[in-house]
Design an enzyme around this catalytic site. Structure first.
Site, PDB file in Angstrom:
ATOM      1  N   GLU A   1      -3.399  -7.862  12.750  1.00 57.72           N
ATOM      2  CA  GLU A   1      -2.991  -7.576  11.372  1.00 57.72           C
ATOM      3  C   GLU A   1      -1.508  -7.210  11.285  1.00 57.72           C
ATOM      4  O   GLU A   1      -0.806  -7.611  10.364  1.00 57.72           O
ATOM      5  CB  GLU A   1      -3.847  -6.416  10.845  1.00 57.72           C
ATOM      6  CG  GLU A   1      -3.616  -6.079   9.383  1.00 57.72           C
ATOM      7  CD  GLU A   1      -4.453  -4.879   8.934  1.00 57.72           C
ATOM      8  OE1 GLU A   1      -4.930  -4.114   9.787  1.00 57.72           O
ATOM      9  OE2 GLU A   1      -4.619  -4.711   7.720  1.00 57.72           O
TER      10      GLU A   1
ATOM     11  N   ASP B   1       0.761  -1.253   0.000  1.00 55.42           N
ATOM     12  CA  ASP B   1       0.000   0.000   0.000  1.00 55.42           C
ATOM     13  C   ASP B   1       0.800   1.316   0.000  1.00 55.42           C
ATOM     14  O   ASP B   1       1.083   1.872  -1.040  1.00 55.42           O
ATOM     15  CB  ASP B   1      -0.996  -0.004   1.163  1.00 55.42           C
ATOM     16  CG  ASP B   1      -2.020  -1.139   1.045  1.00 55.42           C
ATOM     17  OD1 ASP B   1      -1.753  -2.105   0.323  1.00 55.42           O
ATOM     18  OD2 ASP B   1      -3.094  -1.035   1.668  1.00 55.42           O
TER      19      ASP B   1
HETATM   20  C1  6A9 Z   1     -10.917  -1.745   2.930  1.00 52.04           C
HETATM   21  C2  6A9 Z   1     -12.637  -1.439   4.651  1.00 52.04           C
HETATM   22  C3  6A9 Z   1     -14.917  -2.756   7.157  1.00 52.04           C
HETATM   23  C4  6A9 Z   1      -4.286  -4.380   3.367  1.00 52.04           C
HETATM   24  O1  6A9 Z   1      -5.223  -8.351   4.135  1.00 52.04           O
HETATM   25  C5  6A9 Z   1      -5.871  -7.760   3.072  1.00 52.04           C
HETATM   26  C6  6A9 Z   1      -5.130  -6.538   2.582  1.00 52.04           C
HETATM   27  C7  6A9 Z   1      -3.720  -6.907   2.151  1.00 52.04           C
HETATM   28  O2  6A9 Z   1      -3.776  -7.658   0.972  1.00 52.04           O
HETATM   29  C8  6A9 Z   1      -2.853  -5.717   1.882  1.00 52.04           C
HETATM   30  O3  6A9 Z   1      -1.543  -6.130   1.633  1.00 52.04           O
HETATM   31  N1  6A9 Z   1      -5.115  -5.530   3.650  1.00 52.04           N
HETATM   32  C9  6A9 Z   1      -2.861  -4.773   3.067  1.00 52.04           C
HETATM   33  O4  6A9 Z   1      -2.064  -3.665   2.806  1.00 52.04           O
HETATM   34  C10 6A9 Z   1      -6.495  -5.098   4.014  1.00 52.04           C
HETATM   35  C11 6A9 Z   1      -7.164  -4.345   2.894  1.00 52.04           C
HETATM   36  C12 6A9 Z   1      -8.552  -3.950   3.138  1.00 52.04           C
HETATM   37  C13 6A9 Z   1      -9.067  -3.081   2.002  1.00 52.04           C
HETATM   38  C14 6A9 Z   1     -10.528  -2.855   2.021  1.00 52.04           C
HETATM   39  C15 6A9 Z   1     -12.343  -1.789   3.235  1.00 52.04           C
HETATM   40  C16 6A9 Z   1     -13.634  -2.370   5.212  1.00 52.04           C
HETATM   41  O5  6A9 Z   1     -14.107  -1.871   6.409  1.00 52.04           O
END
Ligand code: 6A9
Length: 726
Positions: free
Chosen positions: A696, A462
């Site tokens: 996380e 990100d």
């Molecule tokens: C947001 C908000 C209820 C961010 O683990 C999933 C991903 C990874 O692939 C990525 O590398 N996470 C990491 O930087 C979470 C991403 C969530 C995005 C959607 C929506 C929902 O609120």
């Protein structure tokens, strides 16, 4: 509980601790702030045991499946509720068990007095079935002295609205009147209440719900019996269920030890239970989703629905991200491939089946109304030029190493191969960089004025700092290394299948060539591997100056925005941002063991000023200009300091690798390996003990879990770290 089919009947549990202000619990919601919940044991197939700690009580939910007949057989659930502390007046608890259809099938209630005793039903995939809500008992199985019963029959616009439907039917006009006790009012579902529906929408789901209200401790069981299961040895309840559960617990313990050897490695029982919970929560969080993404492609002006399809996958987080993410999945399968290779193969096949004709797989899988209800609109659209690291190749590499590769495994690979080839080609062409053997993530943030550094969501990292001014001249180091891995695995698969492999091997060798790698990505002045692009380090966020109009009062002026100022014009150069990206040639083991660059990377890793912390490797060096910097007013640092477990796993895997090869850094790698492994295990275990969850990411200054929880996606790789499986 649901079968793996598009529009299945579902069964589930809600609960309600009776109090002045009663809160109905149903799906995993971080905002409920439970002190802890998760699967303690789960084999991914037939059995699981979960513990939920809510205020004042603990619920243990256990299930068993028993195959038989032609429709998947039977299952039983047992819910045991205990007060948190003995002594106080026992809280009044309601357990609400429900069954609901999703557009097909029938349900028939059977009510005695006010008690919904059972539901008979039919559906396409389950045939005829019978669900029984058994009478509550004590923990040891004796009949309870008293309990109150209510039930509800209702229509819902869809499964994603079940909570609302039940909530709006609650009324506190009911009285709990156990003999010899003070009467208590309580909330219950009330069939007399007007059934909510959405105007103009045909009700889609038929819901039947059984509510039992009682004092603790207590136990309630529910059985599902399949109509085509003819010679059932007896119902799976009471003592028979206890016996079945005990058998599964013993089998799980044994298989866990055979797979990960944690007892043999000397981990005490408490740490073994922690590891079992991490694995189980990943297995128990797996879901079967069905529907279509909303896609924006270059070929059309408007977003279009993608073809409908299924996805059987693990998820990063049951509460916050309960859906599939492409690059997360590769990490998940590193763990699951060791536990159950067949399960892993199934998941990988589902993901590859989501590919379009061009070879693209949407990064985030938001497939149905239930998923869409949880995601802000700006995140729903998937762009067909957007990549994500091809980590499924990591998982495939692992599957190829699993013992017992027979004809079935070979024919699986053969059926995968056309898609793998297309997927690989998609990266190779659409994400090509400005020079041969370089690569560039497409789809970086365009609105550069508002971000300290435009994000690169596609990379998975990100807000990790990249060139300040996105341009086609960029070369991204991490993507290049991912492509080296992908090329190597493609070559291996092709060789195994007797398909042409030479081109993949040639590509792998070119991408592994240390001299070429240094030429394109070694920033001599910075002393690190780096991205290259149009970059200025002299950037900052400042309040926009707003001029007051003549006579205009100050309070009428809108709060000025934070905007980016560039104090020195960008130029083509290497990007100074020491952190996970700089480590990639090491993380994916491209460096020769005698490369002096390996020495400098190990040094940067071990430096407290740079990447080392007592809890794991931080994502961005403390000395890096954007370390822990906000990207906008509302966008706190994410991959700019905190510790992430997927990257730490890759670091341990690489250290383990270099510690096993002769070379000038062998001893150093071995020492770092021991230290980093111990730090990581100790901190994750401590966080789990103290907070009840895996997280996380983790703070690089305190080790505390941050972001969303429970996050038993790649954070569960701690199991492989404990097992030293790389
Ligand atoms: C947001 C908000 C209820 C961010 O683990 C999933 C991903 C990874 O692939 C990525 O590398 N996470 C990491 O930087 C979470 C991403 C969530 C995005 C959607 C929506 C929902 O609120």
């Amino acid at each position: 509980m649901r079968p793996r089919s598009p529009r299945p009947p579902v069964a589930g549990l809600m609960w309600l601790r009776q109090a002045a202000e009663a809160r109905l619990r149903h799906t995993c919601e971080q905002s409920d702030g439970l002190p802890g919940y998760g699967w303690l044991l789960h084999d991914g197939l037939r059995f699981g045991a979960q513990e939920i700690r809510d205020r004042g009580l603990t619920l243990r939910t256990e299930f068993v499946k028993r195959p038989g007949g032609e429709h998947g057989g039977d299952w039983s659930w047992r819910v045991t509720a205990r007060p948190e502390s003995a002594g106080e007046q026992s809280p009044l608890l309601s357990l609400l068990f429900y069954v609901a259809t999703d557009g097909q099938g029938t349900l028939q209630p059977h009510v005695e007095n006010t008690r919904l005793v059972s539901v008979t039903g039919t559906s396409e995939e389950l045939g005829r079935f019978n669900i029984t809500f058994h009478k509550p008992t004590t923990e040891t199985g004796e009949a309870l002295r008293y309990a109150s019963y209510n039930h509800l029959e209702a229509r819902s616009p869809g499964l994603h609205r079940l909570t609302d439907v039940v909530k709006s039917s609650l009324s506190n006009r009911f009285v709990y009147a156990a003999p010899g006790e003070a009467k208590r009012r309580y909330f219950a579902v009330d069939t007399d209440r007007a059934l909510p529906g959405e105007p103009g929408q045909a009700p889609h789901s038929h819901l039947l719900l059984h509510q039992v209200t009682l004092t603790l401790p207590c136990r309630v069981e529910v059985t599902f019996e399949s109509g085509s299961f003819a010679e059932r040895p007896g119902s799976l309840v009471g003592a028979a269920l206890s016996q079945e559960l005990a058998g599964h617990v013993a089998a799980f313990e044994q298989r866990f030890e055979e797979t990960f050897s944690l007892a043999r490695k000397g981990f005490p029982p408490q740490q073994r239970r922690f590891a079992q919970a991490a694995l189980s929560n990943m297995l128990g969080g797996m879901g079967y989703f069905h529907g279509s993404s909303v896609v924006q492609s270059a070929h059309s002006q408007h977003p279009l629905p993608y073809p409908e399809g299924p996805l059987f996958t693990a998820v990063p987080s049951r509460s916050f991200f309960p859906r599939g993410f492409l690059w997360d999945e590769g990490f998940h399968q590193l763990l699951l491939a060791r536990w159950d290779p067949a399960l892993s193969r199934e998941v990988i096949a589902h993901w590859l089946d989501l590919m379009n004709a061009e070879g693209w797989i949407p990064r985030e899988q938001i497939l149905d109304d239930e998923a869409r209800a949880k995601v802000p609109p700006e995140f729903i659209l998937q762009h067909s030029e957007a990549a994500n690291p091809p980590t499924l190749f990591l998982a495939l590499q692992q599957l190829l190493r699993e013992p017992g590769q027979g004809p079935a495994e070979l024919s699986y690979l053969r059926s995968l191969f056309p898609r793998l080839r297309t997927w690989y080609e998609w990266y190779n062409t659409t994400q090509a960089g400005p020079l041969p053997y370089t690569f560039r993530w497409r789809g970086r943030d365009q609105d550069t004025d508002l971000f300290l550094n435009p994000k690169t969501l596609t990379s998975g990292l990100d807000d990790y700092p990249r060139a300040s001014h996105p341009s086609p001249a960029e070369r991204h180091l991490d993507l290049r290394c991912w492509m080296a891995l992908a090329s190597g695995v493609m070559a291996q698969v092709a060789e195994r299948l007797g398909e042409p492999a030479a081109e993949y091997r040639r590509m792998e060798q070119a991408l592994r060539d240390n001299a070429l790698l240094e030429q394109q990505h070694w920033a001599a002045q910075l002393g690190m591997f780096a991205d290259y692009g149009n970059h200025s380090q002299a950037v900052g966020l400042e309040r926009e100056k707003v001029a007051l109009g003549p006579g205009q009062p100050r309070h009428q002026v809108p709060t000025p925005r934070l905007v980016r100022v560039v104090r020195k014009p960008p130029q083509l150069q290497f990007v100074g941002a020491l952190g996970y990206v700089s480590l990639f040639p090491f993380l994916l083991q491209l460096l020769r063991p005698d490369s002096p660059r390996l020495g400098s990377i190990l040094g940067d890793m071990r430096s407290d000023q740079k990447l080392w912390t007592p809890y794991g490797l931080r994502s961005l060096a403390r000395t890096s200009p954007l370390y822990m910097k906000h990207n906008t007013e509302h966008d706190p640092p994410y991959w700019r300091g905190p510790i992430w477990i997927n990257m730490n796993y890759l670091a341990l895997r690489a250290l383990h690798h270099y510690a096993s090869l002769e070379g000038p850094y062998q001893q150093q790698a071995a020492a770092l390996y021991q230290e980093l492994r111990a730090n990581l295990i100790a901190n994750l275990h401590r966080q789990y003990r103290e907070s009840g969850y895996l997280w996380e990411q983790y703070s690089d200054s305190t080790g505390k879990g941050q972001g969303c929880y429970p996050f038993t996606g790649w954070s569960a790789l701690v199991v492989l770290v404990m097992a030293e499986e790389y």
